[in-house]
Motif scaffolding. Structure first.
Motif, short mmCIF file in Angstrom:
data_model
loop_
_atom_site.label_atom_id
_atom_site.label_comp_id
_atom_site.label_asym_id
_atom_site.label_seq_id
_atom_site.Cartn_x
_atom_site.Cartn_y
_atom_site.Cartn_z
N ARG A 1 -0.55 3.39 5.16
CA ARG A 1 -1.39 2.43 4.52
C ARG A 1 -0.45 1.06 3.60
O ARG A 1 0.62 1.94 2.95
CB ARG A 1 -2.01 2.69 2.91
N GLU B 1 -3.51 -9.17 11.38
CA GLU B 1 -4.48 -9.88 10.34
C GLU B 1 -4.10 -10.92 9.04
O GLU B 1 -4.53 -11.64 8.49
CB GLU B 1 -5.19 -8.93 9.91
N LEU B 2 -2.55 -11.09 9.08
CA LEU B 2 -1.77 -11.79 7.71
C LEU B 2 -1.34 -13.03 8.54
O LEU B 2 -0.94 -13.94 7.46
CB LEU B 2 -0.41 -11.05 7.39
N SER C 1 1.97 -11.72 -2.79
CA SER C 1 1.28 -13.56 -2.35
C SER C 1 1.97 -13.72 -3.64
O SER C 1 1.88 -13.70 -4.62
CB SER C 1 -0.23 -13.65 -1.69
N ARG D 1 0.89 -2.62 0.52
CA ARG D 1 -0.63 -3.42 0.29
C ARG D 1 0.78 -4.87 0.37
O ARG D 1 1.90 -4.98 0.80
CB ARG D 1 0.34 -3.29 -1.04
N VAL D 2 -0.25 -5.52 -0.09
CA VAL D 2 0.51 -7.24 0.43
C VAL D 2 0.20 -7.81 -0.50
O VAL D 2 -0.46 -7.51 -1.58
CB VAL D 2 -0.70 -7.56 1.38
N ARG E 1 2.24 -11.48 -6.55
CA ARG E 1 1.45 -10.69 -6.90
C ARG E 1 0.37 -10.17 -6.17
O ARG E 1 0.37 -10.52 -5.16
CB ARG E 1 -0.19 -11.68 -7.32
N LEU E 2 -0.09 -8.66 -5.97
CA LEU E 2 -0.92 -7.69 -5.14
C LEU E 2 -2.45 -8.68 -4.70
O LEU E 2 -2.57 -8.46 -5.52
CB LEU E 2 -0.93 -6.80 -5.75
N VAL E 3 -2.44 -8.64 -3.45
CA VAL E 3 -3.50 -9.70 -3.03
C VAL E 3 -4.45 -8.47 -2.07
O VAL E 3 -5.38 -8.84 -2.25
CB VAL E 3 -3.11 -10.74 -1.86
N ARG E 4 -3.72 -7.50 -1.66
CA ARG E 4 -4.34 -6.68 -0.77
C ARG E 4 -3.80 -5.69 -0.47
O ARG E 4 -2.41 -5.68 -0.33
CB ARG E 4 -5.46 -7.34 0.19
N GLU E 5 -4.57 -4.74 0.27
CA GLU E 5 -4.33 -3.69 0.72
C GLU E 5 -4.92 -3.56 2.25
O GLU E 5 -5.80 -3.68 2.47
CB GLU E 5 -4.61 -1.79 -0.18
N ALA E 6 -4.30 -2.76 3.18
CA ALA E 6 -4.25 -2.93 4.64
C ALA E 6 -3.82 -1.69 4.68
O ALA E 6 -3.20 -1.09 4.15
CB ALA E 6 -4.19 -3.80 4.88
#
Length: 169
Positions: A162, A87-88, A167, A164-165, A149-154
């Motif tokens: 789980r 998904e990334l 960027s 953390r992404v 910076r944190l942009v999302r969790e997946a």
């Protein structure tokens, strides 16, 4: 090859397999990698061979990291395609793994900064991501020091954990 004040980041050699296998066999090092399983010498060798193929295919990859003053292998850092999280994609990820003897001295941050600089200046990447499992505060602190910076969790589809992404653009 890249150099920092304390480190040399370089391509892999045959004599890197045994020290990297020792790092990969440490449960504490591997705690936040995939499902947390350790890796043996054969798995480590296959991993290094895959890293070298990525260098050949993309012009970037994970560098072997050694301590500049002693030549001691410390682990790896560098850039890779995060195929474990489709998904990334398309994306390039900065990552690192150092042996426990090298923790707590800022070496992972120093190495990762050099890899990010390589990605931005030499490869002209517009964005670099990094992925950490939820709970891996040490890696998240490094990402913050890199300006990410944190942009999302997946969820990592390979292990169900789980993540953390982060960027950097």
């Amino acid at each position: 090859m890249l150099e920092t004040p304390r480190l040399v980041l370089r391509r892999w050699r045959e004599d890197d397999v045994a020290p990297m296998a020792a790092i990969n066999a440490d449960p504490e090092v591997m705690r936040w990698i995939g499902d947390g399983s350790v890796r043996d010498a054969r798995q480590t060798r296959l991993g290094i061979e895959a890293i070298e193929r990525e260098w050949d295919a993309h012009g970037f990859g994970l560098f072997a990291v050694e301590i500049r003053a002693t030549g001691e292998p410390a682990g790896f850092t560098g850039l890779s395609v995060p195929g474990f999280m489709p998904e990334l994609l398309p994306a390039v990820e900065v990552g690192w793994r150092l042996g426990r003897a090298h923790w707590g001295r800022g070496l992972a941050t120093e190495a990762a900064r050099a890899a990010v600089r390589f990605g931005c200046e030499e490869l002209r990447l517009e964005r670099i991501v990094s992925v950490a499992q939820v709970g891996n505060g040490a890696s998240e602190r490094i990402m913050g020091k890199l300006g990410m910076r944190l942009v999302r969790e997946a969820v990592d589809p390979g292990c169900g954990r789980r993540v953390r992404v982060f960027s950097l653009s």
